[in-house]
Write a protein that holds these residues in place. Structure first.
Motif, mmCIF file in Angstrom:
data_model
loop_
_atom_site.group_PDB
_atom_site.id
_atom_site.type_symbol
_atom_site.label_atom_id
_atom_site.label_comp_id
_atom_site.label_asym_id
_atom_site.label_seq_id
_atom_site.Cartn_x
_atom_site.Cartn_y
_atom_site.Cartn_z
ATOM 1 N N GLU A 35 -10.218 -2.623 -17.293
ATOM 2 C CA GLU A 35 -11.577 -2.362 -17.743
ATOM 3 C C GLU A 35 -11.768 -0.885 -18.081
ATOM 4 O O GLU A 35 -12.460 -0.537 -19.039
ATOM 5 C CB GLU A 35 -12.575 -2.799 -16.672
ATOM 6 N N ALA A 36 -11.132 0.013 -17.277
ATOM 7 C CA ALA A 36 -11.231 1.443 -17.571
ATOM 8 C C ALA A 36 -10.585 1.764 -18.912
ATOM 9 O O ALA A 36 -11.123 2.541 -19.711
ATOM 10 C CB ALA A 36 -10.579 2.247 -16.450
ATOM 11 N N ARG A 37 -9.423 1.154 -19.163
ATOM 12 C CA ARG A 37 -8.756 1.401 -20.440
ATOM 13 C C ARG A 37 -9.584 0.839 -21.597
ATOM 14 O O ARG A 37 -9.634 1.428 -22.684
ATOM 15 C CB ARG A 37 -7.361 0.770 -20.437
ATOM 16 N N ILE A 38 -10.211 -0.314 -21.358
ATOM 17 C CA ILE A 38 -11.062 -0.900 -22.412
ATOM 18 C C ILE A 38 -12.236 0.021 -22.721
ATOM 19 O O ILE A 38 -12.595 0.237 -23.883
ATOM 20 C CB ILE A 38 -11.550 -2.294 -21.976
ATOM 21 N N ALA A 39 -12.847 0.604 -21.661
ATOM 22 C CA ALA A 39 -13.970 1.516 -21.881
ATOM 23 C C ALA A 39 -13.526 2.747 -22.664
ATOM 24 O O ALA A 39 -14.219 3.206 -23.575
ATOM 25 C CB ALA A 39 -14.568 1.924 -20.533
ATOM 26 N N GLU A 40 -12.352 3.285 -22.316
ATOM 27 C CA GLU A 40 -11.829 4.447 -23.042
ATOM 28 C C GLU A 40 -11.570 4.100 -24.505
ATOM 29 O O GLU A 40 -11.905 4.862 -25.413
ATOM 30 C CB GLU A 40 -10.549 4.917 -22.362
ATOM 31 N N ARG A 41 -10.983 2.928 -24.709
ATOM 32 C CA ARG A 41 -10.684 2.511 -26.084
ATOM 33 C C ARG A 41 -11.968 2.277 -26.876
ATOM 34 O O ARG A 41 -12.035 2.574 -28.076
ATOM 35 C CB ARG A 41 -9.846 1.228 -26.048
ATOM 36 N N THR A 42 -12.991 1.751 -26.188
ATOM 37 C CA THR A 42 -14.274 1.508 -26.854
ATOM 38 C C THR A 42 -14.887 2.810 -27.346
ATOM 39 O O THR A 42 -15.427 2.889 -28.452
ATOM 40 C CB THR A 42 -15.232 0.796 -25.894
ATOM 41 N N ALA A 43 -14.782 3.886 -26.510
ATOM 42 C CA ALA A 43 -15.298 5.188 -26.933
ATOM 43 C C ALA A 43 -14.556 5.697 -28.165
ATOM 44 O O ALA A 43 -15.158 6.256 -29.092
ATOM 45 C CB ALA A 43 -15.181 6.183 -25.786
ATOM 46 N N GLU A 44 -13.240 5.489 -28.192
ATOM 47 C CA GLU A 44 -12.473 5.908 -29.360
ATOM 48 C C GLU A 44 -12.890 5.122 -30.593
ATOM 49 O O GLU A 44 -12.982 5.672 -31.702
ATOM 50 C CB GLU A 44 -10.981 5.705 -29.088
ATOM 51 N N LEU A 45 -13.145 3.833 -30.405
ATOM 52 C CA LEU A 45 -13.571 3.004 -31.532
ATOM 53 C C LEU A 45 -14.938 3.428 -32.043
ATOM 54 O O LEU A 45 -15.212 3.342 -33.248
ATOM 55 C CB LEU A 45 -13.584 1.532 -31.121
ATOM 56 N N ARG A 73 -7.133 -4.873 -8.750
ATOM 57 C CA ARG A 73 -6.866 -3.490 -9.143
ATOM 58 C C ARG A 73 -6.456 -3.419 -10.607
ATOM 59 O O ARG A 73 -6.891 -2.530 -11.342
ATOM 60 C CB ARG A 73 -5.755 -2.900 -8.261
ATOM 61 N N HIS A 74 -5.624 -4.375 -10.999
ATOM 62 C CA HIS A 74 -5.197 -4.401 -12.400
ATOM 63 C C HIS A 74 -6.392 -4.629 -13.322
ATOM 64 O O HIS A 74 -6.480 -4.013 -14.392
ATOM 65 C CB HIS A 74 -4.162 -5.501 -12.595
ATOM 66 N N ARG A 75 -7.315 -5.487 -12.896
ATOM 67 C CA ARG A 75 -8.494 -5.743 -13.725
ATOM 68 C C ARG A 75 -9.343 -4.485 -13.866
ATOM 69 O O ARG A 75 -9.832 -4.163 -14.957
ATOM 70 C CB ARG A 75 -9.325 -6.863 -13.104
ATOM 71 N N ASP A 76 -9.511 -3.722 -12.752
ATOM 72 C CA ASP A 76 -10.289 -2.491 -12.815
ATOM 73 C C ASP A 76 -9.637 -1.485 -13.755
ATOM 74 O O ASP A 76 -10.314 -0.818 -14.549
ATOM 75 C CB ASP A 76 -10.433 -1.891 -11.417
ATOM 76 N N GLU A 77 -8.294 -1.362 -13.660
ATOM 77 C CA GLU A 77 -7.589 -0.442 -14.555
ATOM 78 C C GLU A 77 -7.749 -0.875 -16.002
ATOM 79 O O GLU A 77 -7.941 -0.048 -16.902
ATOM 80 C CB GLU A 77 -6.111 -0.388 -14.175
#
Length: 712
Positions: free
Chosen positions: A241-251, A235-239
């Motif tokens: 990965e979601a945060r990484i995807a959000e951060r990638t969009a910001e980048l 579950r922590h890994r999924d969360e």
């Protein structure tokens, strides 16, 4: 026979093993207590009821009774215990005639070892933290250890005779039963859930194997916590990965803004597409390497003139990590070949750019020349390497210590290190006398670990005390010499002086911290420059007024505010008449001065909340915000602007006269875009131009008529 009886009496009295006399009908004529213990009998009176004719070992005894065995023999005799457990023991049998009666003398060895083994088994059975059980051929529990009570709450007496499958979860029951059947001929390992007496289920990892007489031996380890921890980790890994995807969009958005200012960055900017072809080559990159954009763009590292084959291969391997999403960004050094043949060592900051699906679409590299820094680092590394080689070739201190750490012998170098000169160390001293008080506990622990055989050697960095005062850092290597049978003999100590190396490490740490401070300062300067560039992108450099971009960002907000406050918006397009003649007659410097003066007059004519912008050349736009009487106010302000611009002025001592054509649009509600309002005002300005200039015109005739009436 009397002599034989006396010998038997003495044998039964002194033999520490199990001894018994068996009659021809299989009954025990006589047996000592050790034999009774061997058969699991509760007391000596129960020996009279023992009948060995039904035992697996009776055929051997019967053969001796009938004379077919005429001499002492060593055999493996199967003798069942009173509780039914089978056992096979080494025994000596001898046929005797005692008072006319044929009998057999049994002597069983290994009884004490067997008893100890059984006691150890029972102790392990009781203390094992995992579930341990014996099952019959039908999978029912015969014995269970106390761990069942601790883990599941079931008392061992409740479990006896219960089918193991009855406790299993219905989803695991069939697999567990299949494993029990398969284990009759082998062993199996599986995971299954068992029902807790307190409610719920717990996961266990089972190991099941055949035991004896069709019974099974099973152990199970509770892995519930392990599985729950793994689920939490997933579950922590999924969360994450979601945060990484959000951060990638910001980048991605940040990268788009960064591209606007890339050419003004002090770092060289290079962008690679997904096929590792150069898609962008900044002018800083051209200045750093001397290669033009048309010589590099569209080429991969292997075909670009910047790299030799080895460097190109290394760069492609590193970029491959980003393309495979093994990393989102990376920092590395890479050698670059310049146009004039020089080789630069550059530090690369690579970042992957992702699309909405998470695929890498490009890689942005920011590159800076660190040739001087790398040369300094290489010089430092070379200095350290020379020091290390010289240190290794210098004799080290060595000593033998007894098992308590006292000196047995030492070499001259160790004595010199500790300030004793060539005289050697004191015979009655020990290692702990020369170790700094703060480090003595750790040295004692290291000696204890070596004595216990937990480690083969220990390498420790400790402070040692000199006789004349002071301390120095040393690296101690301790090992223990043992005899062939494993007995410890003495410790071997090797001491190396590492005081200079410690100082070098501290200097390197200080240099590292200084470099980090410089990088932080440089980063802050870059952020300040980017903020300045962002402001300049919205401002006209000649007049200081907002440019077209600044106007188009502010005008929509003006329309929105005026609409909320139910006020009108007036847009005026101002174009200077005969401005080209000023440029042609007096020069561009005079024209620029005129534009600045006109901008100042426009700003002085309107309110601070209104907008005055320069679109380019001699074209200005004035926006009046939240106007309560749009027609009348537009007329008054437009005429005020016209008169202000028509006032004479001196430029460099030369009198100049200028006029303006002004197109006006009044917006009192409805839907209109900033572009439409400016275009309509522009048409009004051209109408004023066609009328001879120095005039104010509205685009809509009916509005102009109403305006003239209001002005009258």
């Amino acid at each position: 026979m009397t002599g034989t009886g006396a010998l038997l009496d003495r044998l039964f009295a002194v033999d520490p093993g199990a001894v018994a006399l068996v009659a021809a009908d299989g009954r025990l004529l006589r047996a000592n207590s050790a034999f009774g213990s061997l058969l699991g009998l509760p007391d000596a009176t129960a020996l009279r009821d023992v009948d060995l004719t039904g035992s697996a070992g009776w055929p051997l005894l019967e053969a001796a009774l009938h004379g077919t065995v005429d001499r002492p023999q060593r055999v493996a005799l199967a003798l069942p215990r009173h509780d039914g457990v089978g056992q096979t023991l080494p025994a000596d049998i001898l046929a005797l005639d005692l008072d006319g009666q044929r009998c057999v003398l049994l002597q069983c060895s290994g009884v004490d070892a067997l008893a100890r083994a059984r006691a150890e088994r029972d102790r392990f059975f009781e203390l094992a933290p995992d579930l341990v059980a014996l099952l019959d051929a039908q999978g029912c529990l015969c014995e269970a250890n106390p761990a069942w009570t601790v883990s599941l709450g079931w008392e061992t007496r409740q479990l006896q005779g219960m089918a193991l499958a009855a406790l299993a979860h219905e989803d695991d029951r069939e697999r567990l039963q299949a494993a029990l059947r398969a284990c009759a001929t082998g062993a199996d390992v599986l995971r299954a859930r068992l029902r807790s007496r307190f409610g719920g289920w717990r996961w266990f990892e089972w190991t099941i194997s055949a035991f004896d007489d069709g019974r099974l031996y099973a152990t199970a380890r509770d892995v519930t916590g392990q599985l729950r921890a793994r689920e939490a980790l997933m579950r922590h890994r999924d969360e994450l990965e979601a945060r990484i995807a959000e951060r990638t969009a910001e980048l991605d958005a940040a990268l788009a803004r960064l591209r606007l200012h890339a050419d003004n960055s002090p770092l060289a900017s290079i962008e690679w597409d997904a096929a590792l072809r150069v898609s962008y080559w900044s002018h800083r990159a051209a200045g750093l390497t001397g290669w033009r954009a048309d010589e590099v763009e569209g080429r991969t590292p292997r075909h670009a003139p910047l790299f030799d084959s080895a460097a190109a291969g290394a760069l492609e391997a590193r970029m491959g990590r980003l393309l495979r999403r093994e990393a989102a960004r990376q920092v590395h050094t890479q050698r670059v070949r310049t146009r004039d043949g020089r080789e630069l060592v550059c530090e690369w900051f690579d970042s992957a750019v992702y699309d909405a699906r998470g695929e890498v679409v490009s890689i942005l590299s920011l590159v800076q020349d660190v040739t001087a820094r790398e040369a300094a680092a290489a010089a430092l590394a070379d200095s350290e390497e020379r020091f290390r080689l010289a240190f290794e070739q210098t004799a080290v201190g060595m000593a033998h210590l007894d098992l308590e750490g006292r000196w047995l012998r030492s070499n001259r170098r160790l004595a010199q290190m500790l300030g004793h000169g060539d005289g050697g160390l004191p015979a009655q001293g020990s290692l702990f006398d020369v170790v700094h008080p703060d480090d003595r506990t750790a040295d004692a622990a290291a000696l204890a670990a070596l004595r216990a055989g937990e480690v083969e050697s220990c390498r420790l960095e400790r402070r040692l005390l000199r006789t004349g005062g002071g301390a120095f850092w040393a690296q101690q290597t301790l090992s223990l010499r043992r005899e062939a049978d494993g007995r410890p003999v003495h410790f071997i100590l090797v001491v190396e002086d590492i005081d200079a190396r410690k100082r070098a490490e501290q200097a390197l740490q200080a240099a590292h911290e200084e470099l980090e401070a410089k990088v932080a300062a440089r980063t802050r300067e870059l952020e300040r420059l980017m903020a300045v560039l962002e402001h300049q992108a919205r401002q006209d450099p000649l007049t200081g007024l907002p440019n077209r971009r600044g106007l188009m960002e502010r005008l929509p907000r003006t329309l929105e505010r005026s609409g909320r406050q139910q006020g009108g918006v007036v847009v005026m397009f101002v174009d200077l008449d005969r401005f080209k003649q000023v440029n042609d007659s007096h020069g561009h410097e005079a024209g620029d001065a005129l534009l600045r003066e006109c901008a100042a007059r426009l700003v002085a004519t309107v309110r601070k909340t209104d907008i005055v912008a320069r679109l380019g050349g001699d074209e200005f736009v004035v926006v009046l915000e939240n106007v309560r009487e749009p027609a009348g106010q537009a007329h008054r302000v437009a005429e005020k602007i016209r008169h202000a611009l028509a006032a004479p002025l001196l430029l460099g001592g030369v009198p100049l006269a200028i006029s303006a054509s002004i197109g006006v649009v009044v917006h009192e509600g409805g839907v209109a875009t900033p572009e439409e309002l400016i275009a309509r005002a522009d048409h009004g300005m051209y109408a004023a131009k066609r009328g001879g200039g120095n005039a104010v015109r509205l685009r809509e005739p009916q509005a102009e008529a109403g305006w003239e009436a209001a002005g009258a």
